[in-house]
Design a protein around this motif. Structure first.
Motif, mmCIF file in Angstrom:
data_model
loop_
_atom_site.group_PDB
_atom_site.id
_atom_site.type_symbol
_atom_site.label_atom_id
_atom_site.label_comp_id
_atom_site.label_asym_id
_atom_site.label_seq_id
_atom_site.Cartn_x
_atom_site.Cartn_y
_atom_site.Cartn_z
ATOM 1 N N ARG A 16 -10.122 11.351 -4.195
ATOM 2 C CA ARG A 16 -9.772 11.704 -5.573
ATOM 3 C C ARG A 16 -8.360 11.225 -5.920
ATOM 4 N NH1 ARG A 16 -13.050 15.698 -7.956
ATOM 5 N NH2 ARG A 16 -14.638 16.548 -6.543
ATOM 6 N N ARG A 17 -7.382 11.512 -5.014
ATOM 7 C CA ARG A 17 -5.999 11.131 -5.311
ATOM 8 C C ARG A 17 -5.835 9.614 -5.337
ATOM 9 N NH1 ARG A 17 -1.191 12.964 -6.159
ATOM 10 N NH2 ARG A 17 0.698 11.988 -5.288
ATOM 11 N N ARG A 62 -6.908 8.384 -8.658
ATOM 12 C CA ARG A 62 -5.933 8.698 -9.707
ATOM 13 C C ARG A 62 -4.715 7.770 -9.627
ATOM 14 N NH1 ARG A 62 -7.122 14.267 -8.658
ATOM 15 N NH2 ARG A 62 -5.251 14.403 -7.322
ATOM 16 N N ARG A 73 -5.733 4.432 -10.917
ATOM 17 C CA ARG A 73 -6.404 4.539 -12.225
ATOM 18 C C ARG A 73 -7.805 3.894 -12.183
ATOM 19 N NH1 ARG A 73 -1.488 3.113 -16.492
ATOM 20 N NH2 ARG A 73 -0.083 4.796 -15.808
#
Length: 267
Positions: free
Chosen positions: A23-24, A27, A30
């Protein structure tokens, strides 16, 4: 601008180095997680593509809708858009035929039959053998389910032979109330009038120069010529009869008909 492929590669590098979680990592670069976890699917069109090409070779007169009906009946496809995409991609489109513009005339039409063996239509088609000799084919169809109930292949066909063919057909199925034909001498002669009176069948003749009043058999004639006569070069009359008999069975039992919601005449 960073391309999605580069973002995906960066996210995979971060995850493989165990610096951050999935997930990170998404992020930070992007990137959507669905893009990261996407796995390309194998091409599932090859079987359909091969079968479509095979059908187009076997039935060169079939258009997109007829081919789709056959494929759907075989369980290979459901969505017509998928069939059309492959059909266009393979370049299987039939050449368009231009229709002559003619002034419309009021026609004398019969009510449509609501069951089989109520009304038949008959007409002649002409062709030549490989060595040039002409022959004729008498086509008799049922106007309700478009079934070809009989064909007669010969060099010469007079009224007496037409009557004998109809008598032979009547031995295996009920004769119709009405038979529609043009004004040819084979149909208007004494032999046919005597046969019609004996068998209680009404002969209905279309107006001269108005083949659209016999539209069912005219449509069948076009299908017969495109699907059979134009596909073969008959060496003799015996071969013509054999191949025409095979085509008639395929037409009645296997070929889907657009006016029957893509069912076969026998279905």
């Amino acid at each position: 601008m960073v391309k999605p492929a580069a973002r995906r590669q960066a996210a995979q590098l971060l995850i493989s180095s165990r610096a951050v979680g999935q997930r990170r990592a998404c992020r930070l670069v992007r990137l959507s997680r669905s893009v990261l976890t996407y796995r390309p699917r194998p091409n599932q069109d090859e079987q359909l593509r091969a079968r479509l090409r095979e059908l187009a070779r076997q039935h060169s007169d079939y258009g997109f809708r007829m081919l789709h009906a056959v494929l759907r009946g075989e369980g290979l496809v459901v969505n017509h858009k998928r069939t059309y995409r492959i059909y266009r991609g393979e370049g299987l489109q039939l050449p368009r035929r231009r229709k002559d513009k003619r002034a419309s005339r009021p026609s004398r039409s019969l009510p449509l039959p609501d069951g089989p063996n109520q009304r038949w239509s008959m007409d002649f088609v002409h062709d030549r053998l490989a060595y040039g000799r002409a022959f004729r084919v008498l086509n008799v169809i049922d106007d309700f389910n478009r079934e070809c109930v009989g064909q007669l292949v010969a060099h010469s066909i007079g009224g007496a032979r037409v009557a004998r063919l109809l008598t032979k057909i009547g031995q295996t199925r009920p004769l119709p109330d009405t038979i529609v034909s043009d004004n040819g001498p084979e149909f208007r002669g004494t032999a046919m009038h005597e046969w019609a009176g004996k068998n209680h069948v009404a002969l209905h003749f279309i107006e001269p120069g108005e083949p659209t009043q016999n539209a069912f058999v005219e449509s069948f004639n076009g299908t017969f010529r495109a699907g059979c006569l134009s596909q073969h070069w008959f060496r003799d009359l015996a071969e013509a009869r054999q191949l025409i008999d095979l085509w008639r069975y395929q037409y009645n039992h296997e070929r889907p008909h657009s006016s029957l919601n893509y069912l076969t005449p026998m279905a």
